[in-house]
Scaffold this motif. Structure first.
Motif, PDB file in Angstrom:
ATOM      1  N   TYR A   9      54.437  22.935 106.152  1.00  0.00           N
ATOM      2  CA  TYR A   9      54.235  23.389 104.843  1.00  0.00           C
ATOM      3  C   TYR A   9      54.001  21.747 103.893  1.00  0.00           C
ATOM      4  CZ  TYR A   9      55.653  27.871 106.311  1.00  0.00           C
ATOM      5  OH  TYR A   9      55.900  29.068 106.586  1.00  0.00           O
ATOM      6  N   SER A  12      48.640  22.618 104.739  1.00  0.00           N
ATOM      7  CA  SER A  12      48.651  24.106 104.581  1.00  0.00           C
ATOM      8  C   SER A  12      47.947  24.485 106.048  1.00  0.00           C
ATOM      9  CB  SER A  12      47.420  24.308 103.668  1.00  0.00           C
ATOM     10  OG  SER A  12      47.136  25.730 103.675  1.00  0.00           O
ATOM     11  N   SER A  14      48.550  27.091 109.149  1.00  0.00           N
ATOM     12  CA  SER A  14      48.906  28.635 109.402  1.00  0.00           C
ATOM     13  C   SER A  14      48.500  29.118 110.487  1.00  0.00           C
ATOM     14  CB  SER A  14      48.732  29.422 108.162  1.00  0.00           C
ATOM     15  OG  SER A  14      47.143  29.372 107.917  1.00  0.00           O
ATOM     16  N   PRO A  16      46.271  32.017 112.663  1.00  0.00           N
ATOM     17  CA  PRO A  16      45.462  33.037 112.297  1.00  0.00           C
ATOM     18  C   PRO A  16      45.873  34.388 112.411  1.00  0.00           C
ATOM     19  CG  PRO A  16      45.084  32.179 114.605  1.00  0.00           C
ATOM     20  CD  PRO A  16      46.377  31.600 114.015  1.00  0.00           C
TER      21      PRO A  16
ATOM     22  N   ASN B 200      46.628  27.711 121.265  1.00  0.00           N
ATOM     23  CA  ASN B 200      47.395  28.075 119.944  1.00  0.00           C
ATOM     24  C   ASN B 200      46.591  27.672 119.028  1.00  0.00           C
ATOM     25  OD1 ASN B 200      49.922  28.782 121.561  1.00  0.00           O
ATOM     26  ND2 ASN B 200      50.023  26.498 122.039  1.00  0.00           N
ATOM     27  N   PRO B 201      45.677  28.526 118.500  1.00  0.00           N
ATOM     28  CA  PRO B 201      44.811  28.452 117.365  1.00  0.00           C
ATOM     29  C   PRO B 201      45.661  28.435 115.873  1.00  0.00           C
ATOM     30  CG  PRO B 201      44.387  30.318 118.240  1.00  0.00           C
ATOM     31  CD  PRO B 201      45.208  29.812 119.203  1.00  0.00           C
ATOM     32  N   ALA B 202      45.138  27.545 114.983  1.00  0.00           N
ATOM     33  CA  ALA B 202      45.866  27.469 113.768  1.00  0.00           C
ATOM     34  C   ALA B 202      44.838  27.427 112.649  1.00  0.00           C
ATOM     35  CB  ALA B 202      46.873  26.495 113.674  1.00  0.00           C
ATOM     36  N   ASN B 203      45.208  28.026 111.382  1.00  0.00           N
ATOM     37  CA  ASN B 203      44.260  27.571 110.147  1.00  0.00           C
ATOM     38  C   ASN B 203      44.779  26.288 109.612  1.00  0.00           C
ATOM     39  OD1 ASN B 203      42.976  30.210 110.491  1.00  0.00           O
ATOM     40  ND2 ASN B 203      44.825  30.919 109.707  1.00  0.00           N
ATOM     41  N   LEU B 204      43.860  25.332 109.515  1.00  0.00           N
ATOM     42  CA  LEU B 204      44.188  23.752 108.952  1.00  0.00           C
ATOM     43  C   LEU B 204      43.484  23.750 107.551  1.00  0.00           C
ATOM     44  CD1 LEU B 204      44.099  21.303 112.025  1.00  0.00           C
ATOM     45  CD2 LEU B 204      45.925  22.866 111.497  1.00  0.00           C
ATOM     46  N   ARG B 213      52.910  31.865  98.748  1.00  0.00           N
ATOM     47  CA  ARG B 213      52.298  33.144  99.642  1.00  0.00           C
ATOM     48  C   ARG B 213      52.930  33.499 100.652  1.00  0.00           C
ATOM     49  NH1 ARG B 213      49.759  29.377 102.285  1.00  0.00           N
ATOM     50  NH2 ARG B 213      49.205  29.695 104.571  1.00  0.00           N
ATOM     51  N   MET B 214      53.184  34.768 101.068  1.00  0.00           N
ATOM     52  CA  MET B 214      53.729  35.110 102.525  1.00  0.00           C
ATOM     53  C   MET B 214      52.740  34.722 103.487  1.00  0.00           C
ATOM     54  SD  MET B 214      56.890  36.249 103.008  1.00  0.00           S
ATOM     55  CE  MET B 214      57.471  37.456 101.764  1.00  0.00           C
ATOM     56  N   ASP B 215      53.228  33.853 104.514  1.00  0.00           N
ATOM     57  CA  ASP B 215      52.222  33.712 105.511  1.00  0.00           C
ATOM     58  C   ASP B 215      52.306  34.797 106.657  1.00  0.00           C
ATOM     59  OD1 ASP B 215      54.392  33.160 107.105  1.00  0.00           O
ATOM     60  OD2 ASP B 215      54.018  31.310 107.141  1.00  0.00           O
ATOM     61  N   VAL B 216      51.701  34.918 107.717  1.00  0.00           N
ATOM     62  CA  VAL B 216      51.131  35.869 108.757  1.00  0.00           C
ATOM     63  C   VAL B 216      52.837  35.882 109.406  1.00  0.00           C
ATOM     64  CG1 VAL B 216      49.085  36.047 108.852  1.00  0.00           C
ATOM     65  CG2 VAL B 216      50.419  34.311 110.246  1.00  0.00           C
ATOM     66  N   LEU B 217      53.529  34.913 109.326  1.00  0.00           N
ATOM     67  CA  LEU B 217      55.113  35.161 110.052  1.00  0.00           C
ATOM     68  C   LEU B 217      56.028  35.726 109.254  1.00  0.00           C
ATOM     69  CD1 LEU B 217      54.965  31.422 111.751  1.00  0.00           C
ATOM     70  CD2 LEU B 217      54.544  33.539 112.883  1.00  0.00           C
ATOM     71  N   GLU B 219      57.028  34.350 106.144  1.00  0.00           N
ATOM     72  CA  GLU B 219      57.687  33.318 105.935  1.00  0.00           C
ATOM     73  C   GLU B 219      56.942  32.886 104.466  1.00  0.00           C
ATOM     74  OE1 GLU B 219      59.031  29.900 108.219  1.00  0.00           O
ATOM     75  OE2 GLU B 219      58.490  31.039 109.833  1.00  0.00           O
ATOM     76  N   MET B 220      57.782  32.371 103.541  1.00  0.00           N
ATOM     77  CA  MET B 220      57.136  32.155 102.124  1.00  0.00           C
ATOM     78  C   MET B 220      56.373  30.413 102.270  1.00  0.00           C
ATOM     79  SD  MET B 220      56.357  33.496  99.399  1.00  0.00           S
ATOM     80  CE  MET B 220      57.772  34.553  98.994  1.00  0.00           C
ATOM     81  N   ALA B 221      55.231  30.539 102.405  1.00  0.00           N
ATOM     82  CA  ALA B 221      54.409  29.176 102.564  1.00  0.00           C
ATOM     83  C   ALA B 221      54.056  28.567 101.294  1.00  0.00           C
ATOM     84  CB  ALA B 221      53.090  29.420 103.324  1.00  0.00           C
ATOM     85  N   HIS B 222      53.872  27.241 101.120  1.00  0.00           N
ATOM     86  CA  HIS B 222      53.751  26.569  99.717  1.00  0.00           C
ATOM     87  C   HIS B 222      52.396  27.129  99.202  1.00  0.00           C
ATOM     88  CE1 HIS B 222      57.008  23.642 101.233  1.00  0.00           C
ATOM     89  NE2 HIS B 222      57.446  24.454 100.322  1.00  0.00           N
TER      90      HIS B 222
END
Lengths: 126, 421
Positions: A9, A12, A14, A16, B200-204, B213-217, B219-222
């Protein structure tokens, strides 16, 4: 796998999955509509092809028979229509699409049936 | 091991000792010999790293950003217009919180083309969210590279180590090459808080909304603002982290001491001249000459420019009558950036803070900030003659002598030392 929550956090980072960028369905100018008579898994009645699912950058197409598009998040980028090998996906203007498409695809504001992605929670599009 | 080499080789040896794993750089004078040396080390098998030849500085930093995202220790180096060409990626590296280290071999920026030294290139990058260190000699360059990696990795913030083109990069000086075993004790293997993993793909750092915002987990993300706030918070905290790393280095290698500022004969000084880089060591000769004439003057070198050590600066200058800031850069249209930063620090800690409690036991007034005079020198490599510095400071002190204890100098705009108009 994502690093600590604290670090994630600070940046950014997250996972997919649909919805990371908000309800992007409202961005859409054209919506993809699947013709089940041309769609390979629909024709075979079996899990097959799923090129649309593979290419969708927002993971909003389910890996199901038939594939279901989550219009809550589909931005209308048309990559699925471009990639579909049987040309089963057509991009329809949003201004025209509300008349006859309810049968094949749910209206965005009525929330499409939950996609397989959403059912199983976020997972890698392997 | 004690050797005599040039500043670029000192930097390259530091990078080799730090065990950098990926180097992506594009040659530009006066940085070129540094990257050539690293390429030599790798080619000869003396250094286990991947050297990525790139077509531009923008690509060099982009490659380092990618490498650092996979958890590799990444290094690049550049100068002047090459640094400016990186600018977009410089902001990105900081926002992405990647501990990349970059040597900036300070050079004037065009137009007109000029390959010689000043500080305009790195000063122009002060607002990018990177940590900026300035080295004064070859020992500080080689040690600085090691400290830069330690600081970057401790804070997840990239670090620029800046040193003067030609004056340091191409001159030969004796320095101590840190012992490899001791380096291993000082700089632990890089354990990234996140490393790119295809399994373990991720969006960076994708589009991040103005609000949280609420993320896909779930959880409230910054939002963007929270992420940037945390960068600022961590940069401010890097002042103390930097000092801790300096202390750790000093305990292992027996040199160093103050990570933030380097005072010389400031204890009893009425006047202090402030600068950055090799100029501050040259100023020691000037101070000695002026002391011989009876002037109580000292030098304060700024070693860490971003985050700005405002508290340390205010403490060092709280009791002096006058401050001269000599800079090799300008915030065009106003004055030198360091001069503005320094005045803000004095205002913050001495005026707003109500001073340091009035006259102290030694009778020197600490209740009012000093006057501050900005001076510009050495732009585009113009020779900074010791005699010119001495004359400028002597004249500056004389101009204030009759105007009361804290009289303001008549001329407020920066004087240009050595200008021939």
């Amino acid at each position: 796998m994502m690093g600590t929550r604290e670090y994630r956090y600070k940046t950014s980072h997250s996972l997919p999955g649909p919805g990371d960028g908000g309800r992007t369905g409202s961005w859409r100018v054209q919506r993809p509509v699947i013709n089940t008579e041309l769609c390979t898994p629909c024709k075979r009645g079996a899990e097959a092809c799923f090129i649309c699912w593979l290419y969708c950058p927002d993971c909003v197409i389910s890996r199901t028979v038939p594939p279901v598009i989550d219009y809550e998040y589909c931005k209308g980028c048309a990559i699925c229509a471009e990639e579909c090998p049987t040309k089963a996906i057509t991009m329809v203007d949003e201004t025209d699409s509300h008349e006859g498409d309810e049968a094949s695809s749910a209206r965005a504001d009525e929330a499409a049936p939950p996609s397989a992605c959403a059912d199983e929670g976020p997972r890698p599009c392997t | 091991m004690h050797i005599i080499e040039n500043g670029n080789v000192a930097a390259a040896l530091g990078v080799k000792l730090a065990g950098a794993q990926v180097i992506a750089a594009y040659p530009i004078t006066p940085q070129t010999p540094l990257t050539e040396k690293l390429a030599e080390f790798i080619e000869a098998g003396e250094m286990r790293a991947q050297y990525i030849p790139v077509e531009s500085e923008h690509s060099a930093l982009a490659a380092c950003i990618a490498a650092s995202s996979t958890g590799a220790r990444a290094f690049t180096a550049t100068s002047a217009n090459g640094l400016l060409y990186m600018h977009e990626q410089i902001h990105w590296a900081a926002g992405a919180r990647l501990p990349i280290v970059m040597c900036v071999v300070n050079r004037a920026v065009g137009a007109p083309w000029c390959i010689w030294n000043d500080h305009q290139d790195s000063i122009s990058q002060r607002d990018t969210g990177w940590i900026q260190m300035y080295a004064c000699d070859h020992q500080q360059i080689i040690d600085g590279v090691l400290k830069a990696f330690a600081l970057a990795e401790a804070t997840s913030i990239p670090v620029m180590l800046c040193y003067d083109g030609y004056l340091l990069s191409h001159t030969y000086m004796p320095f101590e090459v840190p012992d490899e075993g001791k380096v291993g004790r000082f700089l632990k293997p890089f354990k990234p808080p996140y490393a790119l993993d295809p399994a373990n793909p991720a969006n960076l750092n994708t589009v991040t909304l103005p609000d949280v915002r609420m993320d896909v987990l779930g959880e409230m993300a910054h939002g963007y603002m929270e992420i940037r706030y945390l960068l600022q918070e961590d940069l401010r905290a890097a002042l103390s982290v930097g000092q801790e790393i300096e202390d750790e280095f000093a305990s292992i290698f027996g040199r160093g001491g103050n990570a933030l500022v380097e005072p010389y004969r400031c204890d009893d000084a009425d006047y202090v001249v402030v600068g950055m880089g090799s100029l501050t060591y040259q100023l020691r000769d000037v101070v000695e000459a002026l002391r011989d004439e009876g002037h109580k003057i000292g030098v304060l070198g700024i070693r860490l420019y971003r985050p700005f050590p405002d508290q340390a600066v205010a403490e060092a200058l709280g009791a002096v009558r006058g401050v001269f800031v000599i800079e090799k850069a300008l915030s065009y249209g106003y004055e030198g950036a360091l001069c503005s930063d320094l005045k803000a620090a004095l205002y913050e800690h001495l005026v707003k803070g109500g001073g340091n409690g009035g006259p102290a036991e030694d009778g020197r007034d600490r209740g009012q900030p000093a006057f501050v005079k900005g001076l510009v020198a050495g732009i585009g490599g113009r020779d900074i003659r010791t005699l010119d510095l001495t004359d400028a400071l002597r004249a500056g002190m004389a101009a204030t002598a009759g105007g009361g204890a804290k009289g303001a100098p008549a001329e407020e705009r920066p004087d240009w030392i050595g200008i021939k108009l």
